[in-house]
Design a protein around this motif. Structure first.
Motif, short mmCIF file in Angstrom:
data_model
loop_
_atom_site.label_atom_id
_atom_site.label_comp_id
_atom_site.label_asym_id
_atom_site.label_seq_id
_atom_site.Cartn_x
_atom_site.Cartn_y
_atom_site.Cartn_z
N TRP A 1 0.85 -1.30 0.14
CA TRP A 1 -0.20 -0.29 -0.06
C TRP A 1 1.17 1.10 -0.31
N GLY A 2 1.58 0.78 0.97
CA GLY A 2 2.89 2.47 0.89
C GLY A 2 3.58 2.61 -0.30
N GLY A 3 3.83 1.37 -0.96
CA GLY A 3 3.92 1.66 -2.95
C GLY A 3 3.26 2.08 -3.90
N LEU A 4 2.03 1.90 -3.42
CA LEU A 4 1.26 1.84 -4.51
C LEU A 4 0.63 3.87 -4.09
N ILE A 5 0.78 4.43 -2.78
CA ILE A 5 0.82 5.70 -2.70
C ILE A 5 1.36 6.70 -3.18
N GLY A 6 2.49 6.30 -2.63
CA GLY A 6 4.04 6.25 -3.08
C GLY A 6 4.09 6.64 -4.79
N ALA A 7 3.76 6.04 -5.55
CA ALA A 7 4.19 5.91 -7.00
C ALA A 7 2.57 6.84 -7.80
N TYR A 8 1.18 6.70 -7.00
CA TYR A 8 0.87 7.88 -7.39
C TYR A 8 0.74 9.55 -6.64
N LEU A 9 1.53 9.58 -6.17
CA LEU A 9 2.17 10.93 -5.51
C LEU A 9 3.28 11.08 -6.70
N GLY A 10 4.24 9.91 -6.25
CA GLY A 10 5.10 11.12 -7.07
C GLY A 10 4.70 10.81 -8.71
N ASN A 11 4.58 9.65 -8.89
CA ASN A 11 4.27 9.59 -10.55
C ASN A 11 3.22 11.08 -11.38
N ILE A 12 2.28 11.08 -10.34
CA ILE A 12 0.79 11.49 -11.13
C ILE A 12 0.84 13.45 -10.73
N ILE A 13 0.65 12.95 -8.90
CA ILE A 13 -0.35 13.52 -8.34
C ILE A 13 1.08 15.28 -8.29
N VAL A 14 2.06 14.89 -7.79
CA VAL A 14 3.48 16.24 -7.31
C VAL A 14 4.03 16.80 -8.72
N PRO A 15 3.92 16.08 -9.84
CA PRO A 15 3.77 16.53 -11.48
C PRO A 15 2.47 17.25 -12.07
N ILE A 16 1.56 16.72 -11.99
CA ILE A 16 0.41 17.54 -11.83
C ILE A 16 0.57 19.37 -11.24
N PHE A 17 0.96 18.93 -10.24
CA PHE A 17 1.53 20.56 -9.25
C PHE A 17 2.51 21.43 -9.68
N ALA A 18 3.61 20.47 -10.19
CA ALA A 18 4.50 21.28 -10.80
C ALA A 18 4.19 21.55 -11.95
N MET A 19 3.39 20.66 -13.21
CA MET A 19 3.08 21.32 -14.21
C MET A 19 2.38 23.41 -13.68
N LYS A 20 1.31 22.91 -12.94
CA LYS A 20 0.88 24.22 -12.71
C LYS A 20 1.61 25.31 -12.32
N ALA A 21 2.85 24.87 -11.42
CA ALA A 21 3.72 25.91 -11.04
C ALA A 21 4.27 26.30 -12.04
N VAL A 22 4.86 25.96 -13.26
CA VAL A 22 5.26 26.90 -13.96
C VAL A 22 4.51 27.05 -15.35
N GLY A 23 3.10 26.89 -15.62
CA GLY A 23 1.81 27.94 -15.72
C GLY A 23 1.50 26.61 -16.82
N VAL A 24 1.56 25.37 -16.99
CA VAL A 24 0.75 24.38 -17.71
C VAL A 24 -0.16 24.12 -17.16
N LYS A 25 -1.52 23.86 -18.34
CA LYS A 25 -2.46 23.47 -17.68
C LYS A 25 -2.74 22.10 -17.74
N TYR A 26 -3.26 21.52 -17.20
CA TYR A 26 -3.91 19.97 -17.75
C TYR A 26 -5.01 20.04 -17.00
N SER A 27 -5.23 18.75 -18.02
CA SER A 27 -7.10 18.70 -18.32
C SER A 27 -6.95 16.75 -18.80
N PHE A 28 -7.02 16.20 -17.85
CA PHE A 28 -7.42 14.42 -18.15
C PHE A 28 -8.05 14.24 -19.40
N LYS A 29 -7.51 13.28 -20.10
CA LYS A 29 -8.66 12.98 -21.51
C LYS A 29 -8.21 11.63 -22.07
N ILE A 30 -8.74 10.69 -23.12
CA ILE A 30 -7.65 9.73 -23.53
C ILE A 30 -8.15 10.07 -24.72
#
Length: 363
Positions: free
Chosen positions: A28-57
């Motif tokens: 469970w710790g690995g799963l949570i860490g994977a989502y935080l490190g690879n998805i959540i944090v990068p989304i906020f990092a992109m927002k901080a530099v002015g990149v708008k992200y929206s989820f779509k396939i």
């Protein structure tokens, strides 16, 4: 990646107290860490530099289709780094005696430390610059960047490899030998670590070479060469079993295979993008080996002192010893004229970058 590791640690310390069996807490710790490190944090990092992200396939998007096309060879191939320890563990199970698989696993994990700190980190740092130079068709800067990065990796990884070869028992003792990890476990693990250490700096070059291929959007060649090397490595392992060699020879076979794979990647990349200064890279490796001889020879002299220290003090003592050895290596490298010492001097605020070092992004 560090957030992922923190997630695993948090899972072991806290989540394991709330689930049964408690080992599931690490998952469970690995799963949570994977989502935080690879998805959540990068989304906020992109927002901080002015990149708008929206989820779509959108599988029809040209960029998405291109990514999947580039991924296919990587997924289909059996490149050596991805299956290395699976093969090692499979063959290690044929050896008699308890703890062989564990010894090789621990030895490989320690070998992975410089790979993560120097190899992976510098490859990730160089990747954007390499991709940019390729996109802008500035291949002279691309070649200069990848050559400079490979030489810097060698400068840092060779002394790390020398430590594993010179004092593997001291390293294992300081890190692991306590509780039920006994002296015989240390000796068993150290034998494998010494053999892993021989090829450590070759493993450290691999991530940068892979990013070199990925940046020019050539994913098939490195996977093909990695698969060829894997087949050769398996052949080595069968030869070791049939020849009645010791289990530590599996680690040596891995080191030899790492040199073979790295050499193939470098030669092919040199032909693909032009001269990446292989001669200069080899010269850096030779100079680093010469510079590390003195500190590597002095390290074992401190073994009797380290052996007498309590557990925690021994770990601190090893750290101090390695720091002293690093300084000796630095001054020896400077004495024989290695330009990579300028990075260290600049990091310590002793030297400003010259005009040749200011051109292009640095790794």
């Amino acid at each position: 990646p560090n957030i992922y590791n923190i997630g695993i640690i948090a899972g072991a310390l806290f989540i394991s107290q709330m689930v049964s069996p408690d080992i599931i807490g690490l998952s469970w710790g690995g799963l949570i860490g994977a989502y935080l490190g690879n998805i959540i944090v990068p989304i906020f990092a992109m927002k901080a530099v002015g990149v708008k992200y929206s989820f779509k396939i959108n599988l029809q998007h040209e960029g998405v289709r291109k990514v999947f096309k580039l991924m296919i060879p990587v997924i289909a191939g059996l490149s050596l780094p991805g299956v290395f320890m699976l093969i090692v563990k499979g063959f290690a199970s044929a050896f008699e005696g308890e703890g062989v698989i564990t010894a090789l696993t621990y030895g490989n994990q320690i070998m992975q430390v410089p790979l993560g700190i120097f190899g992976q980190a510098m490859a990730l740092a160089a990747f954007p610059a390499l991709s940019q130079f390729f996109a802008q068709e500035k291949m002279d800067l691309y070649r200069a960047q990848i050559s400079k990065t490979l030489r810097a990796v060698l400068f840092l990884a060779v002394p790390a490899a020398a430590v594993m070869v010179a004092i593997p028992e001291e390293v294992i003792t300081a890190i692991f030998q306590r509780g039920e990890f006994l002296r015989e476990d240390t000796l068993r693990t150290a034998a494998g670590l010494r053999m892993f250490g021989i090829g450590a700096f070759a493993w450290c070059l691999h991530p940068t070479l892979m990013r070199g291929y990925f940046s020019i959007q050539k994913t098939a060649p490195p996977v093909i060469m990695g698969t060829i090397t894997t087949v050769i490595f398996v052949g080595f392992c069968f030869t070791i079993l049939w020849g009645g060699q010791g289990y530590e020879m599996l680690a040596l076979a891995g080191s030899i295979s790492a040199f073979l794979m790295t050499g193939m990647l470098m030669i092919h990349l040199n032909k693909t993008v032009g001269d990446i200064d292989i001669k200069g890279i080899l010269l850096t490796a030779a100079r680093a080996i010469v510079a590390v001889i003195l500190p590597a020879a002095l390290l074992p002299l401190a073994s009797p002192v380290l052996a007498q220290l309590p557990d925690l003090v021994r770990l601190v003592g090893l750290g101090v010893l390695l720091l002293l050895a690093a300084w000796i290596y630095f001054f020896m490298a400077k004495l024989i004229g290695m330009p990579e010492t300028a990075y260290v001097s600049r990091a310590l605020g002793r030297k400003k970058p010259d005009s040749s070092e200011e051109s292009g992004p640095q790794s």
